[in-house]
Design an enzyme around this catalytic site. Structure first.
Site, PDB file in Angstrom:
ATOM      1  N   LYS A 109       0.847  -1.198   0.000  1.00 43.92           N
ATOM      2  CA  LYS A 109       0.000   0.000   0.000  1.00 43.92           C
ATOM      3  C   LYS A 109       0.880   1.244   0.000  1.00 43.92           C
ATOM      4  O   LYS A 109       1.822   1.345   0.793  1.00 43.92           O
ATOM      5  CB  LYS A 109      -0.920   0.006   1.236  1.00 43.92           C
ATOM      6  CG  LYS A 109      -1.954  -1.123   1.218  1.00 43.92           C
ATOM      7  CD  LYS A 109      -2.837  -1.071   2.452  1.00 43.92           C
ATOM      8  CE  LYS A 109      -3.666  -2.330   2.575  1.00 43.92           C
ATOM      9  NZ  LYS A 109      -5.083  -2.150   2.479  1.00 43.92           N
ATOM     10  N   HIS A 130       0.032  -8.345   8.921  1.00 43.85           N
ATOM     11  CA  HIS A 130      -0.160  -6.947   8.531  1.00 43.85           C
ATOM     12  C   HIS A 130       0.205  -5.950   9.634  1.00 43.85           C
ATOM     13  O   HIS A 130       0.987  -5.024   9.412  1.00 43.85           O
ATOM     14  CB  HIS A 130      -1.612  -6.693   8.131  1.00 43.85           C
ATOM     15  CG  HIS A 130      -2.123  -7.630   7.074  1.00 43.85           C
ATOM     16  ND1 HIS A 130      -1.338  -8.097   6.055  1.00 43.85           N
ATOM     17  CD2 HIS A 130      -3.349  -8.182   6.883  1.00 43.85           C
ATOM     18  CE1 HIS A 130      -2.068  -8.888   5.271  1.00 43.85           C
ATOM     19  NE2 HIS A 130      -3.278  -8.966   5.759  1.00 43.85           N
TER      20      HIS A 130
HETATM   21  C1  BG6 Z   1      -6.515 -10.027   4.535  1.00 43.83           C
HETATM   22  C2  BG6 Z   1      -7.303 -10.749   5.584  1.00 43.83           C
HETATM   23  O1  BG6 Z   1      -5.178 -10.423   4.566  1.00 43.83           O
HETATM   24  O2  BG6 Z   1      -6.610  -8.621   4.764  1.00 43.83           O
HETATM   25  C3  BG6 Z   1      -8.745 -10.311   5.547  1.00 43.83           C
HETATM   26  O3  BG6 Z   1      -7.218 -12.162   5.359  1.00 43.83           O
HETATM   27  C4  BG6 Z   1      -8.847  -8.813   5.689  1.00 43.83           C
HETATM   28  O4  BG6 Z   1      -9.493 -10.961   6.575  1.00 43.83           O
HETATM   29  C5  BG6 Z   1      -7.934  -8.119   4.691  1.00 43.83           C
HETATM   30  O5  BG6 Z   1     -10.182  -8.446   5.454  1.00 43.83           O
HETATM   31  C6  BG6 Z   1      -7.880  -6.623   4.931  1.00 43.83           C
HETATM   32  O6  BG6 Z   1      -7.151  -6.015   3.907  1.00 43.83           O
HETATM   33  P1  BG6 Z   1      -7.569  -4.588   3.329  1.00 43.83           P
HETATM   34  O7  BG6 Z   1      -6.508  -4.268   2.334  1.00 43.83           O
HETATM   35  O8  BG6 Z   1      -8.914  -4.766   2.728  1.00 43.83           O
HETATM   36  O9  BG6 Z   1      -7.589  -3.663   4.513  1.00 43.83           O
END
Ligand code: BG6
Length: 484
Positions: free
Chosen positions: A189, A247
């Site tokens: 991102k 993340h």
């Molecule tokens: C993914 C998860 O890695 O990231 C999901 O498995 C989650 O559960 C998603 O919804 C969130 O990513 P973003 O980019 O939509 O915030």
């Protein structure tokens, strides 16, 4: 921009959702931006039998459906799809890999491509070891004539420390570390990469970026969505594995790392590894684990997690985690860090909040009682922004302070094109740049950090699990009690 070398991209799991929703759209955007290699082909492989034409038609249909209201140029799309090929074969059967080798060889010869191949594993994780082993048995993990191999592995990368180590062991036996790309789409991102630029190109922030001036740091990822048909996967994952182990920890690495001597992949990744190495073990009492119960969003009734498809009726899987932890190093000693993440909350929001310390003595009355007026908020998801909060005298006769905000919205950079995370990461792997990919040591350290919690929760699944109504703020009372 230098184009990546001519190459082949092989996608395992090509009939799946990830290919359709993320990979192909990102590759098409790269094509439109003329960022793909001059000579290039994508070979999708999966068990279902399709001809090239059928596969192209399917991908075209889903791409058009995704782009409703913003239809791509038809001819451009057709030209992009011409680079797409398909092989239906059973990747579970090591004996069938010669079919893949022969197909790649045939296409390479026909198009005149060097022996440069990216293998993208977009399959269920249980298949990773099998595929990697089979590639080795068939000799496809080694390039000839000065070519190269790269392998991209999607999350979840293991389900605990032991399984992650096992998978790493297998990968590292068959590929070199610099050939392995563990993807974490948060690092793709634009706003996440900007954490580094904000910190390391602005003296005004970096000189305050330590325990002397910072009171606390929060990293939050809230979602309004529930598990959206992924109940089976989520039952085995939960919020801790799904969001925090990867993340949120990667975001924390970027927020907390030291400046590297230069912006090279290994030096950057060394600094993130040092932060992870300094993590103090988590105290289980400083973690809140919760699950959504039935709730509402306006008039709509939202079902409880336990009522979702493929979720056990008495499931104790957490859909929400909040935790406090510390980094024991000179920069961060004593500064509490917080992670908050949850599904089915009242808002979609991913942000990092830096709370600065209060002034030593409050001269004025105002609305920041007891706490500082100074906060820096980095919003990662749309509408992406950076806000700096500070106290100011309100117009009038007395010296009363209120918090005001200086806001930067990424949308003000109207000429700039903000690439999707997958677009950036796919381009990086094609160019052999692993800066934004997770290294073996960091990956294992992130599992080591959360592993004690996972074990504890496995032993006592119901203990300490609390519930919050879907569509609410989450278990607010619990974190107010614990953290404030
Ligand atoms: C993914 C998860 O890695 O990231 C999901 O498995 C989650 O559960 C998603 O919804 C969130 O990513 P973003 O980019 O939509 O915030």
């Amino acid at each position: 921009m230098t184009l990546p070398d001519n190459q082949v991209l092989v996608i395992f799991g090509a009939s799946g959702d990830l290919t359709k929703r993320k990979l192909l759209p990102a590759l098409f955007d790269l094509y439109v931006r003329k960022a793909l290699p001059e000579r290039f082909l994508i070979l999708g492989v999966a068990r279902t039998v399709f001809s090239d034409a059928e596969f192209r038609a399917l991908q075209k249909e889903s791409l058009l459906a995704l782009r409703q209201g913003h239809q791509p140029n038809e001819q451009e799309l057709e030209r992009f799809l011409d680079q797409l090929y398909y092989l239906g074969f059973d990747s579970d059967k090591a004996g069938e890999y010669h079919l893949l080798r022969e197909k790649i060889e045939e296409l390479r010869q026909a198009i005149g491509l060097p022996d440069q191949i990216v293998f993208y594993l977009a399959t269920p994780p249980q298949k990773y070891t099998l595929i990697i082993e089979a590639l080795r048995k068939d000799g496809m993990n080694k390039a000839v004539d000065g070519g190269w191999r790269r392998v991209v592995v999607e999350k979840p990368f293991g389900s605990d420390l032991a399984s992650a180590q096992e998978l790493n062991g297998c990968l590292c036996r068959i590929f070199q570390e610099n050939e392995i790309y563990r993807i974490d789409h948060f690092l793709g991102k634009e706003t996440v990469q900007n954490i580094l630029v904000l910190r390391f190109s602005n003296e005004i922030f970096e000189s305050l970026w330590n325990r002397n001036y910072i009171d606390a740091i929060e990293i939050r990822a809230f979602e309004t969505l529930g598990v959206e048909g992924r109940g089976k996967y989520y039952e085995g994952a939960g919020a801790l594995r799904d969001m925090i182990q990867n993340h949120l920890m990667q975001l924390m690495g970027f927020v907390a790392m030291e400046v590297p001597p230069s912006f090279e992949a290994e030096l950057m990744r060394d600094e993130v590894a040092k932060v992870f190495r300094s993590l103090r073990p988590i105290v289980a009492e400083e973690v809140i684990r919760a699950q959504y119960a039935e709730g509402r969003s306006g008039e709509v009734v939202l079902p409880a997690y336990r009522e979702e498809k493929e979720v056990a009726a008495r499931s104790c899987t957490e859909t929400y985690v909040a935790m406090r932890f510390f980094i024991d190093n000179w920069r961060w000693g004593g500064v509490p860090f917080y992670f908050y993440t949850g599904k089915r909350l009242d808002r979609k929001l991913s942000e990092i909040v830096i709370y600065f310390k209060n002034v030593p003595y409050r001269l004025f009355r105002g609305i920041c009682p007891g706490s500082s007026c100074n906060k820096l908020v980095l919003r990662i998801d749309a509408p992406e922004s950076i806000s700096l909060k500070f106290g100011l005298k309100m117009p009038g006769s007395y010296f009363g302070v209120e918090q005001v905000s200086m806001d930067f919205g990424y949308d003000s950079l109207c000429t700039a094109y903000i690439a999707d995370a997958y677009e950036r990461l796919l381009l990086d792997v094609m160019q052999g740049d692993s800066t934004l990919y997770t290294r073996t040591d960091t990956l294992e350290m992130s599992w080591r950090f959360i592993d004690p919690l996972l074990r504890e929760w496995q032993l006592h699944p119901a203990e300490g699990l609390c519930f919050y109504p879907a569509g609410s703020e989450g278990p607010k009372d619990r974190w107010e009690d614990l953290f404030q």
